[in-house]
Structures are given as C-alpha cells and as structure tokens.
Design a protein around this motif. Structure first.
Motif, PDB file in Angstrom:
ATOM      1  N   LEU A   1       0.828  -1.204   0.000  1.00 54.81           N
ATOM      2  CA  LEU A   1       0.000   0.000   0.000  1.00 54.81           C
ATOM      3  C   LEU A   1       0.864   1.256   0.000  1.00 54.81           C
ATOM      4  CD1 LEU A   1      -2.694   1.520   0.258  1.00 54.81           C
ATOM      5  CD2 LEU A   1      -2.501   1.233   2.743  1.00 54.81           C
ATOM      6  N   ARG A   2       1.874   1.290   0.859  1.00 62.02           N
ATOM      7  CA  ARG A   2       2.739   2.473   0.919  1.00 62.02           C
ATOM      8  C   ARG A   2       3.440   2.707  -0.422  1.00 62.02           C
ATOM      9  NH1 ARG A   2       3.681   4.389   6.123  1.00 62.02           N
ATOM     10  NH2 ARG A   2       3.171   2.985   7.838  1.00 62.02           N
ATOM     11  N   ARG A   3       3.924   1.618  -1.042  1.00 59.35           N
ATOM     12  CA  ARG A   3       4.632   1.760  -2.312  1.00 59.35           C
ATOM     13  C   ARG A   3       3.692   2.191  -3.432  1.00 59.35           C
ATOM     14  NH1 ARG A   3       9.220  -1.815  -4.321  1.00 59.35           N
ATOM     15  NH2 ARG A   3       9.283   0.112  -5.503  1.00 59.35           N
ATOM     16  N   MET A   4       2.512   1.576  -3.483  1.00 55.52           N
ATOM     17  CA  MET A   4       1.555   1.931  -4.525  1.00 55.52           C
ATOM     18  C   MET A   4       1.128   3.385  -4.384  1.00 55.52           C
ATOM     19  SD  MET A   4       0.719  -0.249  -6.864  1.00 55.52           S
ATOM     20  CE  MET A   4      -0.855   0.458  -7.339  1.00 55.52           C
ATOM     21  N   PHE A   5       0.827   3.798  -3.162  1.00 56.66           N
ATOM     22  CA  PHE A   5       0.370   5.173  -2.959  1.00 56.66           C
ATOM     23  C   PHE A   5       1.444   6.160  -3.381  1.00 56.66           C
ATOM     24  CE2 PHE A   5      -0.278   9.113  -0.763  1.00 56.66           C
ATOM     25  CZ  PHE A   5      -1.647   9.313  -0.853  1.00 56.66           C
ATOM     26  N   SER A   6       2.676   5.919  -2.955  1.00 60.06           N
ATOM     27  CA  SER A   6       3.759   6.835  -3.287  1.00 60.06           C
ATOM     28  C   SER A   6       3.953   6.936  -4.796  1.00 60.06           C
ATOM     29  CB  SER A   6       5.049   6.369  -2.606  1.00 60.06           C
ATOM     30  OG  SER A   6       6.123   7.213  -2.929  1.00 60.06           O
ATOM     31  N   ALA A   7       3.864   5.792  -5.495  1.00 59.68           N
ATOM     32  CA  ALA A   7       4.055   5.798  -6.947  1.00 59.68           C
ATOM     33  C   ALA A   7       2.926   6.522  -7.664  1.00 59.68           C
ATOM     34  CB  ALA A   7       4.160   4.363  -7.455  1.00 59.68           C
ATOM     35  N   LEU A   8       1.690   6.310  -7.218  1.00 60.06           N
ATOM     36  CA  LEU A   8       0.542   6.909  -7.894  1.00 60.06           C
ATOM     37  C   LEU A   8       0.338   8.373  -7.529  1.00 60.06           C
ATOM     38  CD1 LEU A   8      -2.008   3.967  -7.509  1.00 60.06           C
ATOM     39  CD2 LEU A   8      -0.935   4.724  -9.627  1.00 60.06           C
ATOM     40  N   ALA A   9       0.569   8.718  -6.253  1.00 58.55           N
ATOM     41  CA  ALA A   9       0.267  10.072  -5.787  1.00 58.55           C
ATOM     42  C   ALA A   9       1.454  11.014  -5.895  1.00 58.55           C
ATOM     43  CB  ALA A   9      -0.226  10.023  -4.341  1.00 58.55           C
ATOM     44  N   GLY A  10       2.665  10.466  -5.958  1.00 64.78           N
ATOM     45  CA  GLY A  10       3.833  11.316  -6.046  1.00 64.78           C
ATOM     46  C   GLY A  10       4.323  11.842  -4.713  1.00 64.78           C
ATOM     47  N   LEU A  11       3.768  11.364  -3.621  1.00 66.69           N
ATOM     48  CA  LEU A  11       4.228  11.730  -2.281  1.00 66.69           C
ATOM     49  C   LEU A  11       3.901  10.587  -1.334  1.00 66.69           C
ATOM     50  CD1 LEU A  11       1.881  14.389  -0.582  1.00 66.69           C
ATOM     51  CD2 LEU A  11       1.165  12.919  -2.449  1.00 66.69           C
TER      52      LEU A  11
END
Length: 293
Positions: free
Chosen positions: A36-46
């Motif tokens: 979840l942390r990796r996906m969010f960072s990749a998609l949201a840019g932060l």
C-alpha cells in the motif's frame, strides 16, 4: 485496486482528527501495508504519511481562519502535543504561523483531496516474466545513498567512479546467476519512498558463492527464496529506467494479481557505446495477492 484506494481516501478523510491506522488502511485496500505504501507513493507522487499530514494541515488551516475555536484546541484536535509543535508544522506547510494567519487573513496552501481514476492509454505493452528463485547472494561494494526519483543520482555515480577496478574484476569471477554480470541493487529503502530518503546501494553480482569467497572489501547480502517479477526496457538513460520503475507501479501492479514484498530490487543495465542508451532488466520481489471471497 483503484476503487479500494479511493475507499482508503474516504477512510483518511473520516479520521483526519484521529490517528490513521495504516494496518486498517491496508485491510481496506485488500493488500499489505508494504505494498500500500509503495503503490500510494508511486501513484500520488508523495508518501502516504505526508499526504495525511498535509490534508490535516489543510483542514486545520480552514479552522484557523474561521476563528471560532482557539489555536490550542485546533492543535490538539489534529494530533499535535503542543501549540508550539502545531505552529512549526503549520508554518512549514503554509509559510506563516497560525496566529499570523488568523490575525492577517494570510493566504494558505491547500492539499487537495486525492481521487484515483483509470486512464486508458494502451500505447505500449510491458515486457515481463514471473520467476521462482531459490535463495541466492548479492556480493558487492555497498554505500548508503539518497533516493532520487528523476535524473542522475550523483551519490551513486560518485560511488561507482571511486571503485577499484581490481575488486570489480574479482566480483565478475564469482560463479554467476541470473541476472548475470555487474548489477545495481537497492535494499532497505524507507517505506515512504520519499525523495531524499536513504537506501543501501550495492554494486556487485548475483552469485551462489560461499561467504569465504567474498573478495576483500566487498559485502554479502543473503536473499531468501521467493517470487520475482522481471521487467525489461530500452531507451535513453536514465529516463527509460526511471520511467520503467514508475510504470511498474502505476500500470503493471494495478492490472495484475501480484503485490510487492520486502526485499532487494535488482537492476541489470547494458549501456550503448556512447552511454546515451541502455537496455535494462529490473527484478522486483513480489507475491500473489490473496484471493478475496
């Protein structure tokens, strides 16, 4: 996956005045905390934690300007242990302190609420394979370097330039495994994947060599058995490689029944004679998403 991420955004909005439980967010997203942390960072840019912090300070900013409750009440409501801690965080985001903002009606910074949507492009296909690997060892020279999302990583460039040619030749002489040759390995990354956070970088080889065979000055990183997704790309360097990393998380993971798992990330690169183009193979540790019923 995108629908579940949007459910996570709803959860965050309902809990801005409470501690956000990442384990519960992962349950809502039907995946692991790590993925979840990796996906969010990749998609949201932060990073996820930074998004939550900025959303809290955005909502808190509206209450500061509203003026109906004290600044200390706002600080406590949004999880700050003191008015001073709240003021520091508020100034870091908005550029002014809460007292000044309330007194002067200063303009504030807003972090919009995120919504994830699917954009269908299909302009190119992604080349990949999934392989099962027995345990192996990465042997190489190691440095602690900052994470750089776009453009050359000068810390890695300087580290590699300073390596002794004799050590690299000794590494090449070890019994090799796929991916063969000198590889770049990233390990122990910060879960947030934020720009500037540090990671362990290894410049070495994938091998079955015993610990006694490790060349002087090199270190060994044991890697347990597991499943790996292997992606290939070619194009201008470093853009093609960095775009591959981005596309894996924004396109491949949402479309396939796999999620990332903890472990090193391995990149094998072959440069063109003039150094402007590269062929690359990226190995990422993955696991099947559990079947949801």
């Amino acid at each position: 996956m995108l629908e579940r991420l949007n459910q996570c955004m709803e959860y965050i909005e309902r809990h801005l005045d409470q501690p956000v439980d990442v384990a519960e967010l992962a349950r809502v997203a039907a995946t692991s905390e790590y993925h979840l942390r990796r996906m969010f960072s990749a998609l949201a840019g932060l990073p996820l934690s930074e998004y939550v912090r900025r959303r809290r300070l955005t909502v808190a900013g509206a209450e500061v300007l509203d003026g109906r409750v004290t600044l200390l009440e706002i600080a406590v409501r949004y999880g700050y242990g003191s008015g001073e801690a709240f003021a520091r965080a508020f100034r870091a985001m908005h550029g002014v302190g809460p007292g000044e903002a309330r007194r002067d009606g200063s303009p504030l910074v807003s972090q919009p609420r995120l919504t994830f949507r699917l954009t269908v492009e299909g302009s190119s296909s992604m080349r990949y394979r999934v392989v099962e690997r027995a345990e192996f060892t990465v042997v190489g020279l190691k440095a602690r370097v900052p994470l750089v999302h776009v453009g050359p990583n000068q810390a890695i460039i300087d580290f590699v330039r300073g390596l002794e040619p004799g050590v690299l030749e000794a590494l090449k002489g070890l019994p090799g495994q796929e991916p063969e040759g000198i590889v770049a390995v990233c390990d122990d990354l910060d879960p947030s994947r934020a720009e500037g956070t540090e990671l362990d970088y290894y410049h070495g080889v994938v091998t079955s060599a015993a610990a006694a065979d490790v060349p002087e000055g090199a270190v060994a990183l044991p890697v347990p058995a597991g499943t790996w997704a292997v992606f290939t790309t070619s194009g201008p360097t470093p853009e093609a490689i960095q775009y591959l990393w981005r596309d894996v998380f924004t396109e491949w993971f949402p479309s396939n029944p796999y999620r990332g798992r903890p472990g090193p990330e391995i990149l094998r690169t072959r440069m063109s004679p003039d150094g402007t183009e590269a062929e690359a193979e990226l190995w990422l540790p993955v696991e099947r998403e559990p079947v949801r019923v």
